[in-house]
Design a protein around this motif. Structure first.
Motif, PDB file in Angstrom:
ATOM      1  N   MET A 125       2.009   4.595   1.624  1.00 26.23           N
ATOM      2  CA  MET A 125       2.365   4.904   2.550  1.00 26.23           C
ATOM      3  C   MET A 125       2.561   6.565   2.554  1.00 26.23           C
ATOM      4  N   ARG A 126       2.075   7.358   3.510  1.00 25.25           N
ATOM      5  CA  ARG A 126       2.487   8.916   3.564  1.00 25.25           C
ATOM      6  C   ARG A 126       2.484   8.975   5.097  1.00 25.25           C
ATOM      7  N   THR A 127       3.568  10.147   5.314  1.00 23.64           N
ATOM      8  CA  THR A 127       4.168  10.479   6.395  1.00 23.64           C
ATOM      9  C   THR A 127       2.616  11.507   6.959  1.00 23.64           C
ATOM     10  N   LYS A 172       0.816  -1.530   0.068  1.00 28.32           N
ATOM     11  CA  LYS A 172       0.027  -0.315   0.037  1.00 28.32           C
ATOM     12  C   LYS A 172       0.555   1.752  -0.136  1.00 28.32           C
ATOM     13  N   THR A 176      11.853  10.062   7.887  1.00 28.63           N
ATOM     14  CA  THR A 176      10.838   8.914   7.743  1.00 28.63           C
ATOM     15  C   THR A 176      10.984   9.404   6.090  1.00 28.63           C
ATOM     16  N   GLU A 177      10.155   8.520   5.378  1.00 26.34           N
ATOM     17  CA  GLU A 177      10.059   9.628   3.638  1.00 26.34           C
ATOM     18  C   GLU A 177       8.743   9.550   3.682  1.00 26.34           C
ATOM     19  N   PRO A 178       8.072  10.818   2.934  1.00 24.61           N
ATOM     20  CA  PRO A 178       7.536  11.431   3.529  1.00 24.61           C
ATOM     21  C   PRO A 178       5.764  10.556   2.140  1.00 24.61           C
ATOM     22  N   ARG A 179       6.416   9.802   1.281  1.00 25.83           N
ATOM     23  CA  ARG A 179       5.549   8.843   0.375  1.00 25.83           C
ATOM     24  C   ARG A 179       6.576   8.054   0.259  1.00 25.83           C
ATOM     25  N   HIS A 180       5.883   6.181  -0.124  1.00 25.71           N
ATOM     26  CA  HIS A 180       6.608   5.826  -0.551  1.00 25.71           C
ATOM     27  C   HIS A 180       5.191   4.310  -0.624  1.00 25.71           C
ATOM     28  N   LEU A 181       5.620   3.777  -0.935  1.00 26.05           N
ATOM     29  CA  LEU A 181       4.993   2.331  -1.547  1.00 26.05           C
ATOM     30  C   LEU A 181       6.195   0.707  -0.651  1.00 26.05           C
ATOM     31  N   MET A 182       4.722   0.964   0.444  1.00 23.30           N
ATOM     32  CA  MET A 182       4.651  -0.250   1.733  1.00 23.30           C
ATOM     33  C   MET A 182       5.055  -1.544   0.615  1.00 23.30           C
ATOM     34  N   ASP A 196      13.127  13.514  12.290  1.00 23.70           N
ATOM     35  CA  ASP A 196      12.629  12.362  12.217  1.00 23.70           C
ATOM     36  C   ASP A 196      13.050  13.190   9.998  1.00 23.70           C
TER      37      ASP A 196
END
Lengths: 261, 261
Positions: free
Chosen positions: A104-106, A102, B178-184, B176
């Motif tokens: 993912m977004r922060t 899916k 964390t990649e703001p947008r990615h496909l898990m 932090d």
């Protein structure tokens, strides 16, 4: 932190704005606190999927702190699928990665996406799971995107209303133009270098008169240090007038006590 | 949203980290909820100035949801000045501009500043006022900077724990990555164009066999539309294997039902 602004009405935002969907919420107090958080972030549309104790519940109004219109407009639904049937995009808040594929977004990226989805005139929903368990895998299968907040992994117990607060806050900030850093001067203005120079001249003159700068070899350095101190922070015209008065009064006191050279 | 991670201990962060100061808090439940929000954002140091009902209070532990160590380490103080005496910087959260001259920060800029202050080994405190009234002018005179959250001006009633949550969240996010947008994708990987091509070839072959593409003038456009659909979203290698199986099974079913040409 402060009382509700007198008479400020809570209206649904014009056009589309994200729908907050609480899935199987357990405590009516949390539903009210969620409405309050939504109002803080300028969100209005609330949908409830199978609230444990039924709906409406007086206890929700008691914790809404005036966000009554959001609760009055909230709708109840039997399933997530029914609650999002008229939505074009569905985001699901998910505290932990699951074994699913899916996007993912922060929270911040999700808020930016929601602004963009809205700008296209599409309706988006954001799912929040029950207090204890969070969303289950079937709930998340109704979503096209998962939202995970970057937060302390050593303490994952995030209150439902606070989870909504973070998203509502990011939603508001995503369209906010507030200057991140500025000096609030209210009635006065930041002093010009000329105004600052006038004060420093006044101060040094009184320090000379007092004999404070009589050590001639040290004088230039001492004057420079004083200048550095007052140059360091933004000073306002109003504060300079106060400082002129302070120097004047201290000098007069010295003279009247006959300690003038 | 989810239960506390089993056995994850709450430890004070190494070195300095911002001190949260609750000024004249009224409800012990809010103090507990504040501790929970601090734990979510990786903050640990809590100071209480003249809590209305005294300290400690059992009701605080009931709403802390496991953030007990923060409450156990919390200290009580008679005045704001006493609570911040050992701090180098003091920020005060302030929902509305007052007639004072003071540097202003948004919550995000304040969190960035706090990270920088910490990086220099200085101790910063952030003041939060009582639930009803917020900080008074004397409280704010103890601060060098004011923090104002960009939030809906039509509804300013911000819960104390949610005010702390927003700052704790920004504090965590400020450091932090964390990649703001990615496909898990978990166990699988994003499909290569070659893997996607294999599937599209398989699909088109079966569609040809089924007669679905018999309209030769329309065929190139129809094939392109199908290709566009599958190119649009990131597909994983695992999902392609599933799709190969789906096409294979549907095609076999068709043949066994003797509907093959």
């Amino acid at each position: 932190m402060t009382g509700r602004d007198a008479g400020a009405p809570l209206e649904p935002p014009p056009g589309e704005s994200p729908v907050i969907v609480l899935v199987r919420p357990q405590l009516a107090e949390n539903i009210g606190a969620v409405a309050r958080a939504m109002a803080n972030g300028g969100l209005f549309h609330l949908r409830l999927v199978a609230p444990r104790d039924g709906w409406p519940q007086d206890r929700a109004w008691r914790t809404a702190s005036g966000a009554d219109r959001i609760l009055e407009a909230a709708t109840e639904h039997a399933t997530v699928a029914e609650a999002v049937a008229d939505c074009h995009r569905v985001l699901a808040t998910c505290p932990r990665p699951r074994h699913i594929i899916k996007p993912m977004r922060t929270a911040r990226a999700a808020a930016e996406d929601l602004r963009q989805i809205n700008g296209r005139g599409l309706r988006a929903a954001v799912l929040f799971g029950p207090e204890r368990a969070g969303l289950d895998n079937d709930d998340m299968a109704c979503a096209d995107t998962l939202v995970r907040y970057p937060l302390n992994p050593a303490f994952m117990s995030l209150n439902l209303a606070q989870a909504v607060m973070v998203l509502a806050y990011e939603w508001w900030v995503a369209a906010d133009g507030t200057e991140p850093r500025h000096l609030m001067t209210n009635e006065t203005h930041v002093a010009t270098k000329g105004e600052l120079e006038n004060f420093l001249t006044h101060l040094v003159a009184e320090l000379d008169a007092s004999g404070f700068l009589d050590n001639l070899p040290k004088r230039p350095g001492m004057v420079r240090n004083i200048r550095h101190l007052f140059q360091r922070g933004e000073v306002t015209e109003q504060e300079l007038r106060t400082l002129h008065g302070v120097v004047r009064e201290l000098a007069r006191g010295r003279r009247e006590n006959g300690r003038a050279p």
